[in-house]
Design a protein around this motif. Structure first.
Motif, PDB file in Angstrom:
ATOM      1  N   ALA A  93       0.826  -1.204   0.000  1.00 36.32           N
ATOM      2  CA  ALA A  93       0.000   0.000   0.000  1.00 36.32           C
ATOM      3  C   ALA A  93       0.864   1.258   0.000  1.00 36.32           C
ATOM      4  O   ALA A  93       0.573   2.227  -0.714  1.00 36.32           O
ATOM      5  CB  ALA A  93      -0.921  -0.015   1.223  1.00 36.32           C
ATOM      6  N   GLY A  94       1.942   1.255   0.794  1.00 37.73           N
ATOM      7  CA  GLY A  94       2.828   2.407   0.797  1.00 37.73           C
ATOM      8  C   GLY A  94       3.556   2.586  -0.520  1.00 37.73           C
ATOM      9  O   GLY A  94       3.767   3.716  -0.982  1.00 37.73           O
ATOM     10  N   MET A  95       3.941   1.490  -1.162  1.00 39.77           N
ATOM     11  CA  MET A  95       4.608   1.589  -2.452  1.00 39.77           C
ATOM     12  C   MET A  95       3.646   2.065  -3.530  1.00 39.77           C
ATOM     13  O   MET A  95       4.016   2.865  -4.400  1.00 39.77           O
ATOM     14  CB  MET A  95       5.180   0.213  -2.831  1.00 39.77           C
ATOM     15  CG  MET A  95       6.194   0.276  -3.956  1.00 39.77           C
ATOM     16  SD  MET A  95       7.668   1.185  -3.431  1.00 39.77           S
ATOM     17  CE  MET A  95       8.387   1.560  -5.030  1.00 39.77           C
ATOM     18  N   ARG A  96       2.399   1.618  -3.465  1.00 38.30           N
ATOM     19  CA  ARG A  96       1.399   2.084  -4.427  1.00 38.30           C
ATOM     20  C   ARG A  96       1.163   3.579  -4.258  1.00 38.30           C
ATOM     21  O   ARG A  96       1.042   4.309  -5.252  1.00 38.30           O
ATOM     22  CB  ARG A  96       0.101   1.301  -4.223  1.00 38.30           C
ATOM     23  CG  ARG A  96      -1.000   1.666  -5.214  1.00 38.30           C
ATOM     24  CD  ARG A  96      -2.263   0.883  -4.947  1.00 38.30           C
ATOM     25  NE  ARG A  96      -2.126  -0.517  -5.345  1.00 38.30           N
ATOM     26  CZ  ARG A  96      -2.093  -1.533  -4.481  1.00 38.30           C
ATOM     27  NH1 ARG A  96      -2.164  -1.308  -3.176  1.00 38.30           N
ATOM     28  NH2 ARG A  96      -1.985  -2.771  -4.923  1.00 38.30           N
ATOM     29  N   ARG A  97       1.120   4.033  -3.036  1.00 39.36           N
ATOM     30  CA  ARG A  97       0.946   5.477  -2.786  1.00 39.36           C
ATOM     31  C   ARG A  97       2.174   6.254  -3.242  1.00 39.36           C
ATOM     32  O   ARG A  97       2.049   7.376  -3.778  1.00 39.36           O
ATOM     33  CB  ARG A  97       0.690   5.695  -1.293  1.00 39.36           C
ATOM     34  CG  ARG A  97       0.492   7.167  -0.901  1.00 39.36           C
ATOM     35  CD  ARG A  97      -0.750   7.737  -1.574  1.00 39.36           C
ATOM     36  NE  ARG A  97      -0.958   9.128  -1.238  1.00 39.36           N
ATOM     37  CZ  ARG A  97      -1.762   9.538  -0.251  1.00 39.36           C
ATOM     38  NH1 ARG A  97      -2.414   8.641   0.493  1.00 39.36           N
ATOM     39  NH2 ARG A  97      -1.947  10.819  -0.019  1.00 39.36           N
ATOM     40  N   ALA A  98       3.362   5.704  -3.049  1.00 42.79           N
ATOM     41  CA  ALA A  98       4.579   6.398  -3.475  1.00 42.79           C
ATOM     42  C   ALA A  98       4.618   6.563  -4.993  1.00 42.79           C
ATOM     43  O   ALA A  98       4.993   7.627  -5.505  1.00 42.79           O
ATOM     44  CB  ALA A  98       5.812   5.636  -2.996  1.00 42.79           C
ATOM     45  N   VAL A  99       4.216   5.531  -5.734  1.00 41.22           N
ATOM     46  CA  VAL A  99       4.188   5.637  -7.197  1.00 41.22           C
ATOM     47  C   VAL A  99       3.123   6.638  -7.634  1.00 41.22           C
ATOM     48  O   VAL A  99       3.342   7.455  -8.540  1.00 41.22           O
ATOM     49  CB  VAL A  99       3.932   4.247  -7.822  1.00 41.22           C
ATOM     50  CG1 VAL A  99       3.764   4.358  -9.332  1.00 41.22           C
ATOM     51  CG2 VAL A  99       5.086   3.300  -7.492  1.00 41.22           C
ATOM     52  N   PHE A 100       1.961   6.603  -6.990  1.00 42.48           N
ATOM     53  CA  PHE A 100       0.878   7.534  -7.319  1.00 42.48           C
ATOM     54  C   PHE A 100       1.323   8.970  -7.102  1.00 42.48           C
ATOM     55  O   PHE A 100       1.086   9.846  -7.951  1.00 42.48           O
ATOM     56  CB  PHE A 100      -0.353   7.202  -6.468  1.00 42.48           C
ATOM     57  CG  PHE A 100      -1.569   8.018  -6.797  1.00 42.48           C
ATOM     58  CD1 PHE A 100      -2.485   7.582  -7.743  1.00 42.48           C
ATOM     59  CD2 PHE A 100      -1.805   9.230  -6.159  1.00 42.48           C
ATOM     60  CE1 PHE A 100      -3.604   8.338  -8.048  1.00 42.48           C
ATOM     61  CE2 PHE A 100      -2.920   9.995  -6.460  1.00 42.48           C
ATOM     62  CZ  PHE A 100      -3.833   9.544  -7.405  1.00 42.48           C
ATOM     63  N   PHE A 104      -5.840  10.461  -3.626  1.00 40.90           N
ATOM     64  CA  PHE A 104      -5.468   9.058  -3.767  1.00 40.90           C
ATOM     65  C   PHE A 104      -6.727   8.195  -3.642  1.00 40.90           C
ATOM     66  O   PHE A 104      -7.508   8.359  -2.695  1.00 40.90           O
ATOM     67  CB  PHE A 104      -4.455   8.679  -2.692  1.00 40.90           C
ATOM     68  CG  PHE A 104      -3.950   7.261  -2.793  1.00 40.90           C
ATOM     69  CD1 PHE A 104      -3.101   6.896  -3.819  1.00 40.90           C
ATOM     70  CD2 PHE A 104      -4.331   6.303  -1.873  1.00 40.90           C
ATOM     71  CE1 PHE A 104      -2.628   5.605  -3.922  1.00 40.90           C
ATOM     72  CE2 PHE A 104      -3.867   5.012  -1.959  1.00 40.90           C
ATOM     73  CZ  PHE A 104      -3.011   4.655  -2.996  1.00 40.90           C
ATOM     74  N   PRO A 105      -6.971   7.265  -4.601  1.00 44.42           N
ATOM     75  CA  PRO A 105      -8.206   6.457  -4.560  1.00 44.42           C
ATOM     76  C   PRO A 105      -8.306   5.643  -3.274  1.00 44.42           C
ATOM     77  O   PRO A 105      -7.305   5.240  -2.675  1.00 44.42           O
ATOM     78  CB  PRO A 105      -8.084   5.565  -5.796  1.00 44.42           C
ATOM     79  CG  PRO A 105      -7.158   6.298  -6.708  1.00 44.42           C
ATOM     80  CD  PRO A 105      -6.181   7.000  -5.801  1.00 44.42           C
ATOM     81  N   HIS A 106      -9.541   5.366  -2.889  1.00 45.37           N
ATOM     82  CA  HIS A 106      -9.763   4.650  -1.644  1.00 45.37           C
ATOM     83  C   HIS A 106      -9.674   3.144  -1.808  1.00 45.37           C
ATOM     84  O   HIS A 106      -9.700   2.419  -0.816  1.00 45.37           O
ATOM     85  CB  HIS A 106     -11.147   5.011  -1.074  1.00 45.37           C
ATOM     86  CG  HIS A 106     -12.286   4.646  -1.980  1.00 45.37           C
ATOM     87  ND1 HIS A 106     -12.637   5.407  -3.076  1.00 45.37           N
ATOM     88  CD2 HIS A 106     -13.131   3.581  -1.968  1.00 45.37           C
ATOM     89  CE1 HIS A 106     -13.667   4.841  -3.692  1.00 45.37           C
ATOM     90  NE2 HIS A 106     -13.976   3.741  -3.053  1.00 45.37           N
ATOM     91  N   THR A 107      -9.578   2.656  -3.038  1.00 46.93           N
ATOM     92  CA  THR A 107      -9.419   1.224  -3.275  1.00 46.93           C
ATOM     93  C   THR A 107      -8.168   0.993  -4.107  1.00 46.93           C
ATOM     94  O   THR A 107      -7.751   1.853  -4.899  1.00 46.93           O
ATOM     95  CB  THR A 107     -10.638   0.633  -4.002  1.00 46.93           C
ATOM     96  OG1 THR A 107     -10.755   1.233  -5.303  1.00 46.93           O
ATOM     97  CG2 THR A 107     -11.910   0.863  -3.205  1.00 46.93           C
ATOM     98  N   SER A 108      -7.557  -0.178  -3.932  1.00 47.92           N
ATOM     99  CA  SER A 108      -6.334  -0.494  -4.671  1.00 47.92           C
ATOM    100  C   SER A 108      -6.609  -0.659  -6.159  1.00 47.92           C
ATOM    101  O   SER A 108      -5.752  -0.336  -6.986  1.00 47.92           O
ATOM    102  CB  SER A 108      -5.716  -1.776  -4.104  1.00 47.92           C
ATOM    103  OG  SER A 108      -6.629  -2.856  -4.205  1.00 47.92           O
ATOM    104  N   ALA A 109      -7.805  -1.141  -6.515  1.00 48.48           N
ATOM    105  CA  ALA A 109      -8.116  -1.318  -7.933  1.00 48.48           C
ATOM    106  C   ALA A 109      -8.156   0.024  -8.656  1.00 48.48           C
ATOM    107  O   ALA A 109      -7.628   0.160  -9.774  1.00 48.48           O
ATOM    108  CB  ALA A 109      -9.448  -2.049  -8.087  1.00 48.48           C
ATOM    109  N   LEU A 110      -8.768   1.032  -8.038  1.00 49.84           N
ATOM    110  CA  LEU A 110      -8.813   2.355  -8.666  1.00 49.84           C
ATOM    111  C   LEU A 110      -7.422   2.977  -8.734  1.00 49.84           C
ATOM    112  O   LEU A 110      -7.072   3.626  -9.739  1.00 49.84           O
ATOM    113  CB  LEU A 110      -9.752   3.262  -7.883  1.00 49.84           C
ATOM    114  CG  LEU A 110     -11.243   2.892  -7.910  1.00 49.84           C
ATOM    115  CD1 LEU A 110     -12.044   3.831  -7.028  1.00 49.84           C
ATOM    116  CD2 LEU A 110     -11.770   2.910  -9.334  1.00 49.84           C
TER     117      LEU A 110
END
Length: 361
Positions: free
Chosen positions: A191-198, A207-213
């Motif tokens: 989750a932190g890596m996904r947020r860092a890329v975003f 930042f979307p509230h779901t990982s799919a979005l």
């Protein structure tokens, strides 16, 4: 009597490519054939042939698709020719300065403040980046990975200049490529890596509230040619590496993945699926003894006043080919000469500074 058959006018595949690039403009095709020479049919005949073949079922590709394919081919060819390895070709030659005192080809200086060359790199006052053979060795696999849209791993012991080498290599990429540096969080999760890329992509909105979005937004932004640099990649656990692999394997993304950090090769060994996708493994070695003098004198003019035997002594007893140590010594030497009156630049001063930067045993 039967009608005598007439020769049928046919357009070659090359002519159809020109017509597709012109967006179906027959007049552009007629001018192209006229410029090529030879027997050229009239404009009216070309209109009839194109109309006949289109009614028979032939289709023209979209103009935007053709333009994008042409730009991609030109970019790939330019990257393959340049390979980001030779600073003497093309416009890059203007960015390389000759050393004022040395004619050695072991290193060349890059002016401070040059676009992209020193972004994110702190230098002592008056210092210049130096394009060493190690920097050129890093630039070549990075350029080849960009031409193939692959992945590259840059590794080596701390302080050897891996990050600076990657930044210098990416400072000369074509404008169609976007470079994004993704900071790796401490003890990262998926989750932190996904947020860092975003956040690194600077995507609009929250930042979307779901990982799919979030994954859909990131994949959409990575649909254009982009270099994704993961510095300090040795911190990444296996789940985060799997997330980066999913970005590379997504059918809609067009990225070049650059993994950089001390111990990154060992981190990738924990995920053979991603390690098998690495197109090049490039180690940044220590400065060789023969490279020390031209590199440090090109790095800062203060070292040009130090005898060559003292430079060799500093490298053998303190720096050990680590460029970060030389940068720290430069700062301490500047402060010593500015703050203390009548300071002589001798072996005693250099020994005292070496003890200051050397870690306690």
């Amino acid at each position: 009597m039967e009608r005598r058959p007439r020769a049928r006018l046919e357009l070659s595949d090359r002519a159809w490519q020109v017509l597709a690039q012109a967006g179906g403009n027959v007049a552009v095709l007629h001018r192209h054939l006229t410029a090529a020479g030879g027997q050229v049919p009239s404009l009216a005949s070309l209109y009839r042939v194109v109309h006949r073949d289109l009614e028979a079922g032939r289709t023209l590709p979209d103009r935007a698709v053709v333009r994008r394919d042409r730009e991609e081919r030109h970019t790939r060819q330019a990257m393959a020719d340049l390979a980001l390895a030779s600073p003497r070709q093309g416009d890059v030659a203007e960015a390389v300065l000759r050393l004022p005192r040395s004619s050695s080809t072991a290193a060349s200086a890059v002016p401070v403040g040059e676009s992209g060359a020193v972004a994110g790199v702190g230098l002592p006052a008056g210092a210049q980046l130096v394009r060493t053979p190690s920097v050129r060795a890093v630039a070549e696999p990075v350029g080849q990975a960009m031409a193939a849209e692959g992945a590259v791993c840059v590794f080596g012991d701390p302080g050897r200049g891996k990050t600076v080498a990657v930044r210098m290599a990416l400072s000369v990429v074509p404008a169609v490529w976007k470079v994004t540096w993704v900071p790796v969080p401490v003890r990262p999760s998926v989750a932190g890596m996904r947020r860092a890329v975003f956040d690194a992509l600077a995507l609009p909105g929250r930042f979307p509230h779901t990982s799919a979005l979030a994954d859909a937004a990131v994949a959409g932004a990575l649909g254009e040619a982009r270099v994704l640099v993961i510095d300090e990649a040795q911190r990444l656990p296996v789940p985060c590496l799997e997330y980066l692999q999913s970005l590379c394997d997504h059918p809609g993304t067009r990225i070049t993945l650059v993994l950089c950090g001390a111990g990154t090769e060992r981190a990738l060994a924990r995920l053979p699926q991603l390690a098998s996708r690495i197109a090049a493994w490039q180690e940044v070695p220590r400065l060789a003894a023969a490279q020390v003098a031209p590199v440090v004198t090109g790095f800062h003019p203060l070292w040009r006043t130090v005898p060559a035997e003292d430079l060799a002594w500093i490298d053998q007893s303190c720096a050990h080919g680590t460029f970060r140590t030389w940068a720290a010594l430069t700062t301490h030497l500047q402060n010593a000469l500015l703050t203390t009156a009548d300071t002589s630049l001798d072996r005693a001063l250099l020994a005292r500074l070496c003890q200051r930067v050397a870690p306690p045993l």
